[in-house]
Design a protein around this motif. Structure first.
Motif, PDB file in Angstrom:
ATOM      1  N   GLY A  76      32.685 -25.508  17.438  1.00  0.00           N
ATOM      2  CA  GLY A  76      31.294 -25.705  17.098  1.00  0.00           C
ATOM      3  C   GLY A  76      30.449 -24.463  17.315  1.00  0.00           C
ATOM      4  O   GLY A  76      29.239 -24.476  17.060  1.00  0.00           O
ATOM      5  N   SER A  77      31.061 -23.378  17.767  1.00  0.00           N
ATOM      6  CA  SER A  77      30.333 -22.136  17.983  1.00  0.00           C
ATOM      7  C   SER A  77      29.894 -21.550  16.648  1.00  0.00           C
ATOM      8  O   SER A  77      30.555 -21.720  15.627  1.00  0.00           O
ATOM      9  CB  SER A  77      31.211 -21.125  18.722  1.00  0.00           C
ATOM     10  OG  SER A  77      31.549 -21.591  20.012  1.00  0.00           O
ATOM     11  N   LEU A  78      28.777 -20.852  16.679  1.00  0.00           N
ATOM     12  CA  LEU A  78      28.285 -20.158  15.492  1.00  0.00           C
ATOM     13  C   LEU A  78      28.637 -18.689  15.596  1.00  0.00           C
ATOM     14  O   LEU A  78      28.582 -18.101  16.679  1.00  0.00           O
ATOM     15  CB  LEU A  78      26.768 -20.325  15.369  1.00  0.00           C
ATOM     16  CG  LEU A  78      26.251 -21.757  15.194  1.00  0.00           C
ATOM     17  CD1 LEU A  78      24.729 -21.753  15.159  1.00  0.00           C
ATOM     18  CD2 LEU A  78      26.811 -22.382  13.916  1.00  0.00           C
ATOM     19  N   SER A  79      28.990 -18.097  14.480  1.00  0.00           N
ATOM     20  CA  SER A  79      29.362 -16.684  14.463  1.00  0.00           C
ATOM     21  C   SER A  79      28.600 -15.969  13.368  1.00  0.00           C
ATOM     22  O   SER A  79      28.343 -16.534  12.295  1.00  0.00           O
ATOM     23  CB  SER A  79      30.869 -16.526  14.248  1.00  0.00           C
ATOM     24  OG  SER A  79      31.598 -17.111  15.315  1.00  0.00           O
ATOM     25  N   PHE A  80      28.254 -14.725  13.634  1.00  0.00           N
ATOM     26  CA  PHE A  80      27.495 -13.919  12.692  1.00  0.00           C
ATOM     27  C   PHE A  80      28.115 -12.531  12.584  1.00  0.00           C
ATOM     28  O   PHE A  80      28.565 -11.960  13.583  1.00  0.00           O
ATOM     29  CB  PHE A  80      26.037 -13.776  13.140  1.00  0.00           C
ATOM     30  CG  PHE A  80      25.316 -15.075  13.322  1.00  0.00           C
ATOM     31  CD1 PHE A  80      24.535 -15.605  12.304  1.00  0.00           C
ATOM     32  CD2 PHE A  80      25.415 -15.783  14.520  1.00  0.00           C
ATOM     33  CE1 PHE A  80      23.868 -16.808  12.469  1.00  0.00           C
ATOM     34  CE2 PHE A  80      24.745 -16.987  14.694  1.00  0.00           C
ATOM     35  CZ  PHE A  80      23.972 -17.508  13.664  1.00  0.00           C
ATOM     36  N   TYR A  81      28.123 -11.988  11.362  1.00  0.00           N
ATOM     37  CA  TYR A  81      28.546 -10.609  11.136  1.00  0.00           C
ATOM     38  C   TYR A  81      27.329  -9.699  11.211  1.00  0.00           C
ATOM     39  O   TYR A  81      26.234 -10.055  10.752  1.00  0.00           O
ATOM     40  CB  TYR A  81      29.154 -10.447   9.741  1.00  0.00           C
ATOM     41  CG  TYR A  81      30.484 -11.113   9.512  1.00  0.00           C
ATOM     42  CD1 TYR A  81      31.625 -10.661  10.164  1.00  0.00           C
ATOM     43  CD2 TYR A  81      30.608 -12.171   8.623  1.00  0.00           C
ATOM     44  CE1 TYR A  81      32.859 -11.259   9.937  1.00  0.00           C
ATOM     45  CE2 TYR A  81      31.826 -12.781   8.380  1.00  0.00           C
ATOM     46  CZ  TYR A  81      32.950 -12.314   9.048  1.00  0.00           C
ATOM     47  OH  TYR A  81      34.169 -12.911   8.819  1.00  0.00           O
ATOM     48  N   ILE A 116      28.866 -18.894  22.688  1.00  0.00           N
ATOM     49  CA  ILE A 116      29.929 -19.429  23.543  1.00  0.00           C
ATOM     50  C   ILE A 116      29.334 -20.381  24.563  1.00  0.00           C
ATOM     51  O   ILE A 116      28.172 -20.239  24.960  1.00  0.00           O
ATOM     52  CB  ILE A 116      30.709 -18.303  24.259  1.00  0.00           C
ATOM     53  CG1 ILE A 116      29.779 -17.478  25.150  1.00  0.00           C
ATOM     54  CG2 ILE A 116      31.422 -17.415  23.259  1.00  0.00           C
ATOM     55  CD1 ILE A 116      30.501 -16.441  25.992  1.00  0.00           C
ATOM     56  N   PRO A 117      30.100 -21.371  25.029  1.00  0.00           N
ATOM     57  CA  PRO A 117      29.607 -22.290  26.055  1.00  0.00           C
ATOM     58  C   PRO A 117      29.506 -21.610  27.414  1.00  0.00           C
ATOM     59  O   PRO A 117      30.070 -20.530  27.634  1.00  0.00           O
ATOM     60  CB  PRO A 117      30.661 -23.406  26.064  1.00  0.00           C
ATOM     61  CG  PRO A 117      31.905 -22.750  25.564  1.00  0.00           C
ATOM     62  CD  PRO A 117      31.452 -21.721  24.566  1.00  0.00           C
TER      63      PRO A 117
END
Length: 316
Positions: free
Chosen positions: A25-30, A41-42
């Protein structure tokens, strides 16, 4: 810093969100130049990262060509009203101007390690271990690259086992030179771009690595300065496994180029073998009548051994 900040009024170099968030469920961005990834991150992973940091720094210092993630920062945003957000800044394994035609997430396990029919309908599919076996079977890197790569992976896996870490993967990206996409827009690379080669003092770089198929030598890079002035450079560090435009040339058994480029890195190293993971292991073995060694969640030493057995088999 410039890479992860929006410095243009029109937002043209703002962060770009990954289309599909991770299973956690983490969001990631470039970053706009694709050099960095920002990932939420939790709290437990943030605490673990701080705990492991001294050992991590020591390992990175002794193994400059490590395939472990390159962490550049751990941050927490605490708004006046709202939930705290923790995120890590790390290097992007796929920081390349080339289009990637295949992606794999490899753990060395077999249970549940195949993409689902629903996932096959998505773009930019990241395949898993069983898919890799069926679609490719091997990564052809040649004898000169195989030895150093396997040795470095072994050092990294041994280090993670010592820390009690498991559930990590080798992320693999494959570029086919005969499948260039005319609609693909690479990140900027001209003058002023963060990935341009900019050095502000006299630097002499000594390396034996070349990009020719038959003569590529995987040796460490030494940097010397002829001035007493500190070296200032925005050129990112490249390991010996990134000497060919950020990746490795595909080389067949005869020493000829295969027309492929490989981009490799170990990811997801912030998971300990906790009681929850032990219960997960037991549940899957009993519930699905699986062999203990086939389930992803196993003890760190066993995980590292299985991981290396798989890598030794597929890298030729």
């Amino acid at each position: 810093m410039v890479s992860v900040c929006n410095t243009q009024k029109d937002g043209s170099n703002a962060l770009r969100e990954m289309a599909t968030p991770g299973k956690s469920g983490s969001l990631s961005f470039y970053s706009h130049d694709m050099r960095f990834i920002l990932k939420t991150i939790p709290k437990r992973e943030a605490k673990l990262m701080r705990k492991l940091l001294p050992d991590y720094v020591e390992h990175i210092s002794k193994n400059e060509n490590t395939l472990l993630p390159r962490f550049f920062g751990l941050h927490r945003v605490k708004p006046l009203k709202g939930r705290q957000v923790r995120f890590v800044v790390m290097g992007n394994v796929f920081a390349t101007r080339r289009k990637l035609h295949e992606r794999y997430d490899l753990k060395g396990s077999t249970f549940g390690r195949r993409v689902s029919p629903a996932e096959l309908q998505k773009e930019n599919i990241t395949f898993k271990d069983l898919d890799f076996r069926e679609r490719r079977g091997h990564l052809f890197l040649g004898a000169a690259a195989r030895g150093p790569l396997i040795e470095q992976l072994r050092r990294d896996a041994t280090f993670l086992a010592k820390l009690g870490v498991m559930d990590y993967s080798l992320l693999v990206g494959v570029h086919h030179e005969n499948q260039e996409d005319e609609d693909f827009s690479p990140p900027p690379s001209g003058p002023g771009s963060p990935i341009a080669n900019i050095v502000t003092t006299t630097v002499t770089t000594t390396t034996t690595a070349t990009t020719t198929a038959s003569s590529t030598t995987y040796a460490t890079t030494q940097v010397e300065t002829t001035s007493s002035t500190p070296v200032t450079a925005t050129e990112p560090f490249h390991s010996i496994f990134q000497v060919s435009d950020g990746g490795m040339l595909g080389i067949d058994e005869a020493g000829n180029a295969t027309g492929e480029m490989y981009y490799l890195g170990v990811i997801d190293i912030l998971m300990l073998y906790t009681l929850r993971k032990r219960v997960e292991h037991t549940y899957k073995v009993v519930r699905y009548n699986s062999k203990p060694e086939e389930v992803s969640s196993i003890a760190p030493v066993d995980y590292a051994a299985r991981f290396m057995n798989f890598m030794t088999d597929i890298i030729v």
